[in-house]
Design a protein around this motif. Structure first.
Motif, PDB file in Angstrom:
ATOM      1  N   VAL A 233      -3.452  39.831  26.277  1.00 28.00           N
ATOM      2  CA  VAL A 233      -3.494  38.385  26.500  1.00 28.00           C
ATOM      3  C   VAL A 233      -3.359  38.140  28.000  1.00 28.00           C
ATOM      4  O   VAL A 233      -2.288  37.814  28.497  1.00 28.00           O
ATOM      5  N   TYR A 234      -4.446  38.334  28.715  1.00 24.66           N
ATOM      6  CA  TYR A 234      -4.397  38.206  30.175  1.00 24.66           C
ATOM      7  C   TYR A 234      -5.550  37.391  30.748  1.00 24.66           C
ATOM      8  O   TYR A 234      -5.520  37.003  31.906  1.00 24.66           O
ATOM      9  N   ASP A 235      -6.547  37.114  29.914  1.00 25.76           N
ATOM     10  CA  ASP A 235      -7.734  36.414  30.392  1.00 25.76           C
ATOM     11  C   ASP A 235      -8.116  35.338  29.373  1.00 25.76           C
ATOM     12  O   ASP A 235      -8.382  35.652  28.208  1.00 25.76           O
ATOM     13  N   PRO A 236      -8.136  34.067  29.771  1.00 25.11           N
ATOM     14  CA  PRO A 236      -8.483  33.000  28.820  1.00 25.11           C
ATOM     15  C   PRO A 236      -9.839  33.209  28.149  1.00 25.11           C
ATOM     16  O   PRO A 236     -10.047  32.775  27.015  1.00 25.11           O
ATOM     17  N   GLU A 237     -10.751  33.896  28.827  1.00 22.16           N
ATOM     18  CA  GLU A 237     -12.103  34.059  28.297  1.00 22.16           C
ATOM     19  C   GLU A 237     -12.174  35.001  27.099  1.00 22.16           C
ATOM     20  O   GLU A 237     -13.152  34.974  26.357  1.00 22.16           O
ATOM     21  N   ILE A 238     -11.180  35.868  26.914  1.00 21.26           N
ATOM     22  CA  ILE A 238     -11.238  36.805  25.789  1.00 21.26           C
ATOM     23  C   ILE A 238     -10.321  36.396  24.635  1.00 21.26           C
ATOM     24  O   ILE A 238     -10.343  37.012  23.580  1.00 21.26           O
ATOM     25  N   ILE A 239      -9.544  35.346  24.834  1.00 18.71           N
ATOM     26  CA  ILE A 239      -8.580  34.947  23.800  1.00 18.71           C
ATOM     27  C   ILE A 239      -9.287  34.497  22.528  1.00 18.71           C
ATOM     28  O   ILE A 239      -8.856  34.809  21.410  1.00 18.71           O
ATOM     29  N   SER A 240     -10.383  33.791  22.665  1.00 17.01           N
ATOM     30  CA  SER A 240     -11.113  33.328  21.484  1.00 17.01           C
ATOM     31  C   SER A 240     -11.579  34.504  20.629  1.00 17.01           C
ATOM     32  O   SER A 240     -11.441  34.481  19.399  1.00 17.01           O
ATOM     33  N   ALA A 241     -12.119  35.545  21.280  1.00 20.33           N
ATOM     34  CA  ALA A 241     -12.580  36.722  20.537  1.00 20.33           C
ATOM     35  C   ALA A 241     -11.409  37.450  19.892  1.00 20.33           C
ATOM     36  O   ALA A 241     -11.496  37.916  18.744  1.00 20.33           O
ATOM     37  N   LEU A 242     -10.291  37.551  20.608  1.00 25.25           N
ATOM     38  CA  LEU A 242      -9.111  38.229  20.067  1.00 25.25           C
ATOM     39  C   LEU A 242      -8.576  37.499  18.839  1.00 25.25           C
ATOM     40  O   LEU A 242      -8.331  38.113  17.786  1.00 25.25           O
ATOM     41  N   VAL A 243      -8.409  36.178  18.939  1.00 26.15           N
ATOM     42  CA  VAL A 243      -7.891  35.407  17.816  1.00 26.15           C
ATOM     43  C   VAL A 243      -8.890  35.422  16.655  1.00 26.15           C
ATOM     44  O   VAL A 243      -8.502  35.505  15.485  1.00 26.15           O
TER      45      VAL A 243
END
Length: 313
Positions: A233-243
């Motif tokens: 959880v370090y980049d806002p751009e990848i949070i959507s894919a992670l969740v």
């Protein structure tokens, strides 16, 4: 943005050309290969051919090769981490925080904290199948494999260079990944093999796992009992894919018990961390912060702000 570093063969070619024109090589096919070779195997081939002839050795060739290999070697180092259990984790790591277009070639703080927490809770992992998201170069997973006795441990990442280094580190620590187990598509039947009885303990798998494209069927095939991740959880751009991937996990368990999920994060940007929590809330994934030690035995200087969330999917 800085230009990427040229490959080993190209850097060798530039150095060698400065001392001797490439056309002086006696084998035209090697000249062509040298312009396209991705690594040092070709350079060793050139030296072998030179040494097998009566031709005078090309000192410049040896000097250029030695310089390039030394430069390449200096970008990595070996680190040994002594675990509280007495086990040792040895890793080949990048000296640079960002290398090869990724941050995944170094061990980050949350990975150290998550490993320490896991070693204090070995029963959570014993005789179970563990899936690690964003394994990087493998510290947390290797520590768990050495000290917590999982039945199967599935390391996963998506960057080719990270996956290659991860595999090397796993073997450096005495584990052998399943043959041909580095995959991007895992079927349900393959996932059932993960719990077989035919290999080392633990069974180790390295998986190429893209959070954005993985399907519910593929996640079901992994049959994970526990899911962990550190510093993802370090980049806002990848949070959507992670969740989104975590939500797929919650809907892909069929008649199986939902996996227990633990995410360790270093709070570098509170807004990014709050965004992660908000996205979890949005898709209905409950979470709670679990106690973790305020200090980490592996860190001797400033202690970062690290939290571990347990997710209920």
């Amino acid at each position: 943005m800085a230009e990427p570093r040229p490959g080993l063969a190209l850097r060798f070619q530039r150095r060698f050309l400065a001392a001797r024109p490439l056309r002086s090589l006696p084998w035209p096919e090697l000249e062509q290969s040298l312009r396209t070779a991705p690594d040092s195997a070709l350079l060793a081939d050139i030296l072998d051919k030179l040494e097998s002839t009566a031709a005078e050795p090309l000192d410049e060739l040896y000097e250029a090769l030695a310089d390039v290999l030394k430069e390449e070697e200096s970008t990595h180092c070996y680190k040994n981490y002594l675990l509280p259990t007495g086990d040792c984790v040895s890793l080949s790591e990048s000296r640079a925080l960002i290398s090869g277009g990724t941050t995944g070639l170094v061990t980050w703080e949350a990975a150290l904290h998550l490993a320490l927490w896991a070693l204090q809770n070995p029963g959570l992992f014993r005789d179970r199948t563990v899936l690690e998201l964003g394994s990087g170069i493998g510290f947390t997973g290797i520590a768990i494999c050495k000290a917590c006795q999982p039945r199967t441990f599935i390391f996963s990442d998506c960057h080719p260079r990270v996956l290659r280094q991860l595999g090397e580190n796993i073997q450096l620590n005495g584990f052998i990944p399943e043959p041909d187990a580095t995959w991007s598509i895992q079927t349900e039947s393959q996932g059932q093999e993960v719990e077989g009885e035919r290999c080392q303990n633990p069974k180790v798998i390295v998986a190429e796992l893209d959070w954005g494209s993985v399907t519910e069927k593929q996640l079901l095939g992994l049959r994970a009992d526990v899911v962990i991740a550190a510093d993802v959880v370090y980049d806002p751009e990848i949070i959507s894919a992670l969740v989104g991937m975590l939500w797929k996990l919650s809907t892909s368990r069929a008649d199986r018990k939902a996996p227990e999920v633990f995410i360790a994060s270093t709070i570098r940007n509170p807004e990014t961390y709050q965004l992660f929590q908000a996205e979890l809330d949005k898709v209905g994934i409950r979470w709670q912060m679990i106690p973790a030690h305020s200090s980490c035995d592996f860190l001797y200087d400033e202690q970062p702000d690290v939290t571990i969330l347990q997710l209920f999917i």
